[in-house]
Design a protein around this motif. Structure first.
Motif, PDB file in Angstrom:
ATOM      1  N   ARG A  23      -1.825   8.660  -3.827  1.00  0.00           N
ATOM      2  CA  ARG A  23      -1.541   7.222  -3.838  1.00  0.00           C
ATOM      3  C   ARG A  23      -1.734   6.630  -5.233  1.00  0.00           C
ATOM      4  O   ARG A  23      -0.928   5.806  -5.678  1.00  0.00           O
ATOM      5  CB  ARG A  23      -2.444   6.503  -2.832  1.00  0.00           C
ATOM      6  CG  ARG A  23      -2.056   6.747  -1.380  1.00  0.00           C
ATOM      7  CD  ARG A  23      -2.819   5.831  -0.435  1.00  0.00           C
ATOM      8  NE  ARG A  23      -4.255   6.079  -0.479  1.00  0.00           N
ATOM      9  CZ  ARG A  23      -4.865   7.014   0.231  1.00  0.00           C
ATOM     10  NH1 ARG A  23      -4.165   7.818   1.026  1.00  0.00           N
ATOM     11  NH2 ARG A  23      -6.177   7.178   0.163  1.00  0.00           N
ATOM     12  N   ARG A  26       1.217   7.749  -7.456  1.00  0.00           N
ATOM     13  CA  ARG A  26       2.466   7.070  -7.111  1.00  0.00           C
ATOM     14  C   ARG A  26       2.472   5.635  -7.606  1.00  0.00           C
ATOM     15  O   ARG A  26       3.489   5.132  -8.087  1.00  0.00           O
ATOM     16  CB  ARG A  26       2.671   7.093  -5.593  1.00  0.00           C
ATOM     17  CG  ARG A  26       3.107   8.440  -5.048  1.00  0.00           C
ATOM     18  CD  ARG A  26       3.198   8.408  -3.537  1.00  0.00           C
ATOM     19  NE  ARG A  26       3.658   9.682  -2.995  1.00  0.00           N
ATOM     20  CZ  ARG A  26       3.531  10.042  -1.730  1.00  0.00           C
ATOM     21  NH1 ARG A  26       2.952   9.201  -0.860  1.00  0.00           N
ATOM     22  NH2 ARG A  26       3.969  11.216  -1.310  1.00  0.00           N
ATOM     23  N   TYR A  27       1.334   4.965  -7.476  1.00  0.00           N
ATOM     24  CA  TYR A  27       1.243   3.565  -7.888  1.00  0.00           C
ATOM     25  C   TYR A  27       1.077   3.440  -9.405  1.00  0.00           C
ATOM     26  O   TYR A  27       1.781   2.679 -10.056  1.00  0.00           O
ATOM     27  CB  TYR A  27       0.068   2.890  -7.176  1.00  0.00           C
ATOM     28  CG  TYR A  27      -0.184   1.481  -7.653  1.00  0.00           C
ATOM     29  CD1 TYR A  27       0.577   0.424  -7.169  1.00  0.00           C
ATOM     30  CD2 TYR A  27      -1.194   1.210  -8.583  1.00  0.00           C
ATOM     31  CE1 TYR A  27       0.345  -0.875  -7.617  1.00  0.00           C
ATOM     32  CE2 TYR A  27      -1.423  -0.082  -9.034  1.00  0.00           C
ATOM     33  CZ  TYR A  27      -0.652  -1.112  -8.546  1.00  0.00           C
ATOM     34  OH  TYR A  27      -0.874  -2.384  -8.996  1.00  0.00           O
ATOM     35  N   ARG A  30       4.142   5.217 -11.841  1.00  0.00           N
ATOM     36  CA  ARG A  30       5.561   4.940 -11.623  1.00  0.00           C
ATOM     37  C   ARG A  30       6.198   4.153 -12.761  1.00  0.00           C
ATOM     38  O   ARG A  30       7.417   4.171 -12.933  1.00  0.00           O
ATOM     39  CB  ARG A  30       5.763   4.193 -10.302  1.00  0.00           C
ATOM     40  CG  ARG A  30       5.254   2.762 -10.282  1.00  0.00           C
ATOM     41  CD  ARG A  30       5.397   2.158  -8.873  1.00  0.00           C
ATOM     42  NE  ARG A  30       5.185   0.726  -8.858  1.00  0.00           N
ATOM     43  CZ  ARG A  30       4.006   0.138  -8.812  1.00  0.00           C
ATOM     44  NH1 ARG A  30       2.906   0.891  -8.795  1.00  0.00           N
ATOM     45  NH2 ARG A  30       3.903  -1.179  -8.793  1.00  0.00           N
ATOM     46  N   ASP A 130      -8.165   4.318  -5.778  1.00  0.00           N
ATOM     47  CA  ASP A 130      -7.101   4.003  -4.826  1.00  0.00           C
ATOM     48  C   ASP A 130      -6.521   2.625  -5.150  1.00  0.00           C
ATOM     49  O   ASP A 130      -7.265   1.673  -5.376  1.00  0.00           O
ATOM     50  CB  ASP A 130      -7.678   4.000  -3.405  1.00  0.00           C
ATOM     51  CG  ASP A 130      -6.600   3.909  -2.350  1.00  0.00           C
ATOM     52  OD1 ASP A 130      -5.962   2.842  -2.245  1.00  0.00           O
ATOM     53  OD2 ASP A 130      -6.392   4.894  -1.623  1.00  0.00           O
ATOM     54  N   PRO A 131      -5.185   2.511  -5.202  1.00  0.00           N
ATOM     55  CA  PRO A 131      -4.570   1.232  -5.587  1.00  0.00           C
ATOM     56  C   PRO A 131      -4.937   0.061  -4.679  1.00  0.00           C
ATOM     57  O   PRO A 131      -4.868  -1.095  -5.108  1.00  0.00           O
ATOM     58  CB  PRO A 131      -3.067   1.526  -5.537  1.00  0.00           C
ATOM     59  CG  PRO A 131      -2.925   2.782  -4.766  1.00  0.00           C
ATOM     60  CD  PRO A 131      -4.181   3.551  -4.985  1.00  0.00           C
ATOM     61  N   ASP A 132      -5.355   0.328  -3.448  1.00  0.00           N
ATOM     62  CA  ASP A 132      -5.763  -0.749  -2.544  1.00  0.00           C
ATOM     63  C   ASP A 132      -7.204  -1.198  -2.784  1.00  0.00           C
ATOM     64  O   ASP A 132      -7.677  -2.136  -2.130  1.00  0.00           O
ATOM     65  CB  ASP A 132      -5.617  -0.313  -1.084  1.00  0.00           C
ATOM     66  CG  ASP A 132      -4.160  -0.151  -0.666  1.00  0.00           C
ATOM     67  OD1 ASP A 132      -3.283  -0.798  -1.282  1.00  0.00           O
ATOM     68  OD2 ASP A 132      -3.894   0.631   0.269  1.00  0.00           O
TER      69      ASP A 132
END
Length: 203
Positions: A23, A26-27, A30, A130-132
């Motif tokens: 994750r 990907r975040y 990109r 984690d992006p969240d």
């Protein structure tokens, strides 16, 4: 509410560590990595490979100086904030209370670059949140824990490789006292992608 901290990774963290890496890549990547190579790095086949590699790193490290750390959040519920609950609600709340979630990771080892002394220089191999769960202090806690472990091991310097266009991570590390030491790598990903090496003195 959430209780937060950093601890050594365990075998039951392998899936969460792998998912966090996928994750975060990907975040975070990109914006500057080509789409095709990034998809190959984070697709299903790659995820299986990373999971096996993390399992080895966590359960069978090459030496005591090879470590994987995880940032975690633990749910802490304020029971006074809840109205009266039926049996099902009480069981659900009890299951949530104290549940731990991996939200970031960092790994380190003796430095492997030929121009560095692995007895005095450690390398932070991985540093991801984690992006969240960004902007909650997890990056700072992971970084501080990494420094503490490497200092205890007798290291005087830490290095890490960062994509030159990853301005978010570069800015964070530079604000923490890291600086470009002049070394760089160039990777062919269909187009040239440059990495720079940062270093910091922990003596």
């Amino acid at each position: 509410m959430a209780d937060v901290g950093v601890r050594a990774a365990r075998h039951d963290d392998v899936a969460a560590v792998t998912g966090t890496q996928i994750r975060a890549w990907r975040y975070g990547y990109r914006e500057f990595l080509p789409e095709g190579p990034l998809e190959q790095m984070t697709g299903p086949a790659a995820e299986k490979m990373w999971r096996l590699q993390w399992e080895d790193a966590i359960t069978s490290p090459p030496s005591p100086r090879h470590r994987v750390l995880v940032a975690v959040e633990r749910v802490v519920l304020d029971t006074d904030a809840f109205p009266a609950l039926g049996p099902g609600g009480i069981e659900a709340m009890a299951a949530m209370q104290g549940a731990e979630k991996v939200v970031g990771l960092a790994s380190h080892a003796p430095a492997e670059d030929p121009d560095l002394d692995p007895t005095t220089t450690g390398e932070m191999l991985t540093f991801l949140v984690d992006p969240d769960h960004v902007r909650r202090g997890h990056g700072s806690r992971l970084l501080n824990a990494t420094v503490d472990y490497l200092r205890e091991d007798g290291y005087r310097t830490i290095v890490t490789w960062v994509f030159a266009d990853n301005y978010r991570v570069l800015g964070f590390l530079e604000s923490a006292g890291w600086g470009d030491d002049g070394a760089e790598r160039v990777i062919d990903m269909g187009r040239t992608v440059r990495m720079v090496r940062l270093a910091t003195d922990i003596s």
